[in-house]
Design a protein around this motif. Sequence first.
Motif, PDB file in Angstrom:
ATOM      1  N   VAL A 134      11.137  25.004 -18.392  1.00 56.10           N
ATOM      2  CA  VAL A 134       9.986  24.132 -18.169  1.00 56.10           C
ATOM      3  C   VAL A 134       9.721  24.064 -16.667  1.00 56.10           C
ATOM      4  O   VAL A 134      10.610  23.710 -15.888  1.00 56.10           O
ATOM      5  CB  VAL A 134      10.245  22.736 -18.750  1.00 56.10           C
ATOM      6  N   SER A 166       4.642  22.257 -16.891  1.00 59.19           N
ATOM      7  CA  SER A 166       4.137  23.352 -17.731  1.00 59.19           C
ATOM      8  C   SER A 166       5.163  23.697 -18.811  1.00 59.19           C
ATOM      9  O   SER A 166       6.351  23.845 -18.524  1.00 59.19           O
ATOM     10  CB  SER A 166       3.834  24.595 -16.886  1.00 59.19           C
ATOM     11  N   ASN A 167       4.660  23.845 -20.023  1.00 55.33           N
ATOM     12  CA  ASN A 167       5.499  24.225 -21.157  1.00 55.33           C
ATOM     13  C   ASN A 167       5.095  25.623 -21.617  1.00 55.33           C
ATOM     14  O   ASN A 167       4.008  25.820 -22.162  1.00 55.33           O
ATOM     15  CB  ASN A 167       5.331  23.219 -22.299  1.00 55.33           C
ATOM     16  N   SER A 168       5.946  26.599 -21.393  1.00 55.37           N
ATOM     17  CA  SER A 168       5.670  27.985 -21.793  1.00 55.37           C
ATOM     18  C   SER A 168       6.328  28.352 -23.112  1.00 55.37           C
ATOM     19  O   SER A 168       6.378  29.535 -23.467  1.00 55.37           O
ATOM     20  CB  SER A 168       6.155  28.941 -20.700  1.00 55.37           C
ATOM     21  N   ASN A 169       6.835  27.368 -23.843  1.00 53.34           N
ATOM     22  CA  ASN A 169       7.465  27.620 -25.134  1.00 53.34           C
ATOM     23  C   ASN A 169       6.441  27.522 -26.262  1.00 53.34           C
ATOM     24  O   ASN A 169       5.330  27.021 -26.081  1.00 53.34           O
ATOM     25  CB  ASN A 169       8.594  26.609 -25.389  1.00 53.34           C
ATOM     26  N   THR A 172       6.875  22.079 -28.914  1.00 53.76           N
ATOM     27  CA  THR A 172       6.673  20.959 -28.004  1.00 53.76           C
ATOM     28  C   THR A 172       7.920  20.665 -27.187  1.00 53.76           C
ATOM     29  O   THR A 172       9.047  20.923 -27.602  1.00 53.76           O
ATOM     30  CB  THR A 172       6.293  19.702 -28.803  1.00 53.76           C
ATOM     31  N   VAL A 173       7.684  20.100 -26.010  1.00 54.46           N
ATOM     32  CA  VAL A 173       8.749  19.706 -25.088  1.00 54.46           C
ATOM     33  C   VAL A 173       8.611  18.217 -24.812  1.00 54.46           C
ATOM     34  O   VAL A 173       7.511  17.729 -24.525  1.00 54.46           O
ATOM     35  CB  VAL A 173       8.693  20.508 -23.772  1.00 54.46           C
ATOM     36  N   GLU A 205      -0.059  22.595 -20.254  1.00 51.12           N
ATOM     37  CA  GLU A 205       0.347  21.956 -19.005  1.00 51.12           C
ATOM     38  C   GLU A 205      -0.188  20.527 -18.995  1.00 51.12           C
ATOM     39  O   GLU A 205      -1.284  20.261 -19.503  1.00 51.12           O
ATOM     40  CB  GLU A 205      -0.196  22.742 -17.807  1.00 51.12           C
ATOM     41  N   SER A 247      14.074  16.964 -19.416  1.00 55.39           N
ATOM     42  CA  SER A 247      13.324  17.223 -20.646  1.00 55.39           C
ATOM     43  C   SER A 247      14.259  17.853 -21.681  1.00 55.39           C
ATOM     44  O   SER A 247      15.373  18.262 -21.368  1.00 55.39           O
ATOM     45  CB  SER A 247      12.135  18.156 -20.365  1.00 55.39           C
ATOM     46  N   TYR A 249      14.123  20.253 -25.615  1.00 55.05           N
ATOM     47  CA  TYR A 249      13.374  20.963 -26.644  1.00 55.05           C
ATOM     48  C   TYR A 249      14.362  21.733 -27.513  1.00 55.05           C
ATOM     49  O   TYR A 249      15.246  22.428 -27.023  1.00 55.05           O
ATOM     50  CB  TYR A 249      12.336  21.918 -26.037  1.00 55.05           C
TER      51      TYR A 249
END
Length: 280
Positions: A134, A166-169, A172-173, A205, A247, A249
């Motif tokens: 993240v 920013s979450n590139s997965n 959800t984070v 994001e 965070s 996930y």
Amino acid sequence: EKERARVRVSNGGLRRAAVMGLQMSVRASKGSQRKERALDGDDGEDILGDSDDRQEDIARFPYVEFTGKDSVTCPTCQGTGRIPKGQINELVALIPYSDQRLQPQRTKLYVFISIFLCLFISGLVVFFLFPRSVAVSDDGIRVVIVTFDKNNSRVVIDMTSTLNISNSNFYTVSVDTLTSQVQYMKTVIGTKQMNNVSVIPPLSEKQVNYTVQLEFRGALNYVYTFCTMPSIKVHNIVVFMQTTVKSSYLGHPSQNSLEAYRYLDCGSNSTAYRRPSLNH
């Protein structure tokens, strides 16, 4: 003459007996041939006409095991021709090596397709579920509100900053905690902690705003004099800010830390948005 007559009579009797014997043998042979032909004809008719009856008779014929001097009784059925029900799950049937069931067609093709599908599905699972980091970036200061306490020579600054997360997965984070600490001349002048900050959707994001209250007092009361001095046009001070974002996930915890030096103008009641000029 009498002897001659006797010889003639005996010779004639022998001839008659021989002829009669020949006639009887011929008749017997003809009768036997007729019987054989009749039997052969009957057998042929029975074989051709009664084949279904014979098959039914053969099917009804019970199993018989002929044991001789050198023979051994079958240990499976004990000579009965039937497998006991209690041994059905214990016995193994032997199939000849040349049986077609042991030589299925397109075996290599099926194996290749199975391996390809397994690798493809595994690759998709790894691609979509593999945890990615993240990203947290500092977007600078939004608002600064300055308050002066003349009686106590104290300066209070409410500083609002922004973080870009920013979450590139592909899932959800959850941003669990946000902790910020501000120092001035290695002295802690303000802290802030937020819990259950936000939830970031997949491949997106989000901006998070947080406000830290800074207080200059005690040994730092000279800051009040500096910030209220009218002869100075720009009252800039430098503070050091440390921010930690935690965070999680898919049960995977993650932590991001940011450190930056901030320039603040403490001479006015409010300061518009400005980005950090120095990063550490």
